[in-house]
Design a protein around this motif. Structure first.
Motif, PDB file in Angstrom:
ATOM      1  N   LYS A   6       0.843  -1.189   0.000  1.00  0.00           N
ATOM      2  CA  LYS A   6       0.000   0.000   0.000  1.00  0.00           C
ATOM      3  C   LYS A   6       0.880   1.240   0.000  1.00  0.00           C
ATOM      4  O   LYS A   6       1.751   1.382   0.839  1.00  0.00           O
ATOM      5  CB  LYS A   6      -0.907  -0.019   1.237  1.00  0.00           C
ATOM      6  CG  LYS A   6      -1.793   1.180   1.380  1.00  0.00           C
ATOM      7  CD  LYS A   6      -2.989   1.106   0.504  1.00  0.00           C
ATOM      8  CE  LYS A   6      -3.938   2.246   0.850  1.00  0.00           C
ATOM      9  NZ  LYS A   6      -5.026   2.335  -0.025  1.00  0.00           N
ATOM     10  N   TYR A   8       0.868   5.316   0.262  1.00  0.00           N
ATOM     11  CA  TYR A   8       0.036   6.408   0.750  1.00  0.00           C
ATOM     12  C   TYR A   8       0.527   7.719   0.154  1.00  0.00           C
ATOM     13  O   TYR A   8       1.727   7.933   0.010  1.00  0.00           O
ATOM     14  CB  TYR A   8       0.090   6.484   2.276  1.00  0.00           C
ATOM     15  CG  TYR A   8      -0.523   5.284   2.938  1.00  0.00           C
ATOM     16  CD1 TYR A   8      -1.887   5.199   3.134  1.00  0.00           C
ATOM     17  CD2 TYR A   8       0.274   4.227   3.348  1.00  0.00           C
ATOM     18  CE1 TYR A   8      -2.453   4.088   3.734  1.00  0.00           C
ATOM     19  CE2 TYR A   8      -0.285   3.110   3.954  1.00  0.00           C
ATOM     20  CZ  TYR A   8      -1.653   3.048   4.144  1.00  0.00           C
ATOM     21  OH  TYR A   8      -2.211   1.940   4.729  1.00  0.00           O
ATOM     22  N   VAL A  12      -1.854  12.151   2.837  1.00  0.00           N
ATOM     23  CA  VAL A  12      -2.341  11.213   3.849  1.00  0.00           C
ATOM     24  C   VAL A  12      -1.296  11.047   4.944  1.00  0.00           C
ATOM     25  O   VAL A  12      -1.611  11.077   6.133  1.00  0.00           O
ATOM     26  CB  VAL A  12      -2.712   9.846   3.232  1.00  0.00           C
ATOM     27  CG1 VAL A  12      -2.932   8.791   4.298  1.00  0.00           C
ATOM     28  CG2 VAL A  12      -3.946   9.981   2.347  1.00  0.00           C
ATOM     29  N   ARG A  13      -0.030  10.899   4.561  1.00  0.00           N
ATOM     30  CA  ARG A  13       1.043  10.764   5.562  1.00  0.00           C
ATOM     31  C   ARG A  13       1.121  11.989   6.470  1.00  0.00           C
ATOM     32  O   ARG A  13       1.225  11.868   7.681  1.00  0.00           O
ATOM     33  CB  ARG A  13       2.391  10.546   4.875  1.00  0.00           C
ATOM     34  CG  ARG A  13       2.611   9.136   4.413  1.00  0.00           C
ATOM     35  CD  ARG A  13       4.060   8.972   4.018  1.00  0.00           C
ATOM     36  NE  ARG A  13       4.245   9.334   2.617  1.00  0.00           N
ATOM     37  CZ  ARG A  13       4.454   8.451   1.662  1.00  0.00           C
ATOM     38  NH1 ARG A  13       4.536   7.181   1.937  1.00  0.00           N
ATOM     39  NH2 ARG A  13       4.596   8.841   0.419  1.00  0.00           N
ATOM     40  N   ALA A  16      -1.940  12.167   8.710  1.00  0.00           N
ATOM     41  CA  ALA A  16      -1.857  11.109   9.729  1.00  0.00           C
ATOM     42  C   ALA A  16      -0.889  11.510  10.835  1.00  0.00           C
ATOM     43  O   ALA A  16      -1.158  11.263  12.019  1.00  0.00           O
ATOM     44  CB  ALA A  16      -1.434   9.786   9.099  1.00  0.00           C
ATOM     45  N   GLU A  47      -8.672   6.699   5.147  1.00  0.00           N
ATOM     46  CA  GLU A  47      -7.287   6.544   4.686  1.00  0.00           C
ATOM     47  C   GLU A  47      -6.300   6.803   5.816  1.00  0.00           C
ATOM     48  O   GLU A  47      -5.299   6.098   5.945  1.00  0.00           O
ATOM     49  CB  GLU A  47      -6.996   7.512   3.539  1.00  0.00           C
ATOM     50  CG  GLU A  47      -7.610   7.106   2.219  1.00  0.00           C
ATOM     51  CD  GLU A  47      -7.284   8.130   1.162  1.00  0.00           C
ATOM     52  OE1 GLU A  47      -6.357   7.860   0.372  1.00  0.00           O
ATOM     53  OE2 GLU A  47      -7.938   9.184   1.149  1.00  0.00           O
ATOM     54  N   GLU A  50      -6.343   3.850   8.177  1.00  0.00           N
ATOM     55  CA  GLU A  50      -5.609   2.731   7.568  1.00  0.00           C
ATOM     56  C   GLU A  50      -4.099   2.964   7.655  1.00  0.00           C
ATOM     57  O   GLU A  50      -3.341   2.052   7.991  1.00  0.00           O
ATOM     58  CB  GLU A  50      -6.045   2.586   6.106  1.00  0.00           C
ATOM     59  CG  GLU A  50      -5.502   1.363   5.429  1.00  0.00           C
ATOM     60  CD  GLU A  50      -6.062   1.229   4.018  1.00  0.00           C
ATOM     61  OE1 GLU A  50      -5.253   1.325   3.074  1.00  0.00           O
ATOM     62  OE2 GLU A  50      -7.283   1.041   3.874  1.00  0.00           O
ATOM     63  N   TYR A  51      -3.670   4.193   7.380  1.00  0.00           N
ATOM     64  CA  TYR A  51      -2.243   4.523   7.473  1.00  0.00           C
ATOM     65  C   TYR A  51      -1.745   4.303   8.901  1.00  0.00           C
ATOM     66  O   TYR A  51      -0.688   3.695   9.112  1.00  0.00           O
ATOM     67  CB  TYR A  51      -2.008   5.983   7.057  1.00  0.00           C
ATOM     68  CG  TYR A  51      -0.579   6.417   7.228  1.00  0.00           C
ATOM     69  CD1 TYR A  51       0.331   6.235   6.201  1.00  0.00           C
ATOM     70  CD2 TYR A  51      -0.130   6.984   8.414  1.00  0.00           C
ATOM     71  CE1 TYR A  51       1.656   6.615   6.347  1.00  0.00           C
ATOM     72  CE2 TYR A  51       1.188   7.362   8.579  1.00  0.00           C
ATOM     73  CZ  TYR A  51       2.076   7.179   7.548  1.00  0.00           C
ATOM     74  OH  TYR A  51       3.383   7.544   7.707  1.00  0.00           O
ATOM     75  N   ASP A  54      -1.555   0.589   9.745  1.00  0.00           N
ATOM     76  CA  ASP A  54      -0.435  -0.070   9.074  1.00  0.00           C
ATOM     77  C   ASP A  54       0.917   0.373   9.603  1.00  0.00           C
ATOM     78  O   ASP A  54       1.807  -0.446   9.796  1.00  0.00           O
ATOM     79  CB  ASP A  54      -0.465   0.208   7.564  1.00  0.00           C
ATOM     80  CG  ASP A  54      -1.552  -0.550   6.841  1.00  0.00           C
ATOM     81  OD1 ASP A  54      -2.213  -1.405   7.473  1.00  0.00           O
ATOM     82  OD2 ASP A  54      -1.745  -0.288   5.642  1.00  0.00           O
ATOM     83  N   ASN A  55       1.091   1.666   9.810  1.00  0.00           N
ATOM     84  CA  ASN A  55       2.415   2.210  10.065  1.00  0.00           C
ATOM     85  C   ASN A  55       2.706   2.589  11.503  1.00  0.00           C
ATOM     86  O   ASN A  55       3.865   2.823  11.840  1.00  0.00           O
ATOM     87  CB  ASN A  55       2.657   3.423   9.162  1.00  0.00           C
ATOM     88  CG  ASN A  55       2.665   3.002   7.719  1.00  0.00           C
ATOM     89  OD1 ASN A  55       3.593   2.356   7.275  1.00  0.00           O
ATOM     90  ND2 ASN A  55       1.616   3.321   6.992  1.00  0.00           N
TER      91      ASN A  55
END
Length: 163
Positions: A6, A8, A12-13, A16, A47, A50-51, A54-55
């Motif tokens: 995925k 991003y 989004v980063r 986030a 989004e 989800e970021y 995941d991260n």
């Protein structure tokens, strides 16, 4: 093994990171993260969630594609120069299309996972074994070139659910 990593967007980063800085992520649940994301960037909440899953809370590029496949028993990263390899119960060792872009990216990823497990890894203490939440998978990781000539590495041993 095709496992689309995925990607991003930069927005989004960035958004986030704003959410992460406003919350104690380790104690937050999805609802709190979504509320904070809504304040930072309405319309991008899912989004951003989800970021963060995941991260920040998960295993980044390894989580969705590899940790959820029951037949994958081992995940290995021997170098950022090599693709991530998996041991598949039926197919043996196979490369994936997941890669790390640099030694720094791989080292930061390893540090992040290890720290979330309550331990530390550094150049002065470059080897660690930890248990990963929530399923107890085992992570063995190294940093630097004093242990492995290729730099940072990791191996995750998943536990079979059908035993």
């Amino acid at each position: 093994m095709r496992c689309a990593r995925k990607r991003y967007s930069e927005e989004v980063r960035r958004r986030a990171e704003e959410v992460i800085s406003s919350l104690d992520i380790t104690a937050s649940n999805d609802t709190k993260i979504l509320e904070a994301a809504r304040k930072v960037a309405a319309g991008m909440e899912k989004e951003i969630l989800e970021y963060i899953r995941d991260n920040v809370l998960g295993l980044g590029p390894l989580a969705p594609p590899l940790m959820s496949v029951p037949e994958v028993e081992d995940i290995s990263v021997v170098s950022f120069r090599e693709p991530v390899f998996v041991y598949h119960r039926d197919l043996g060792y196979i490369p994936t299309d997941i890669t790390f872009q640099s030694e720094v990216e791989l080292a930061e990823f390893i540090k992040s996972i290890v720290e979330r497990s309550g331990k530390q890894i550094s150049i002065s203490d470059p080897v660690v074994d930890v248990s990963l939440p929530p399923d107890g998978s085992r992570l063995q990781a190294t940093l630097g070139t004093s242990v492995t000539s290729e730099g940072p590495s990791l191996a995750i041993r998943k536990f079979r659910k059908d035993l």
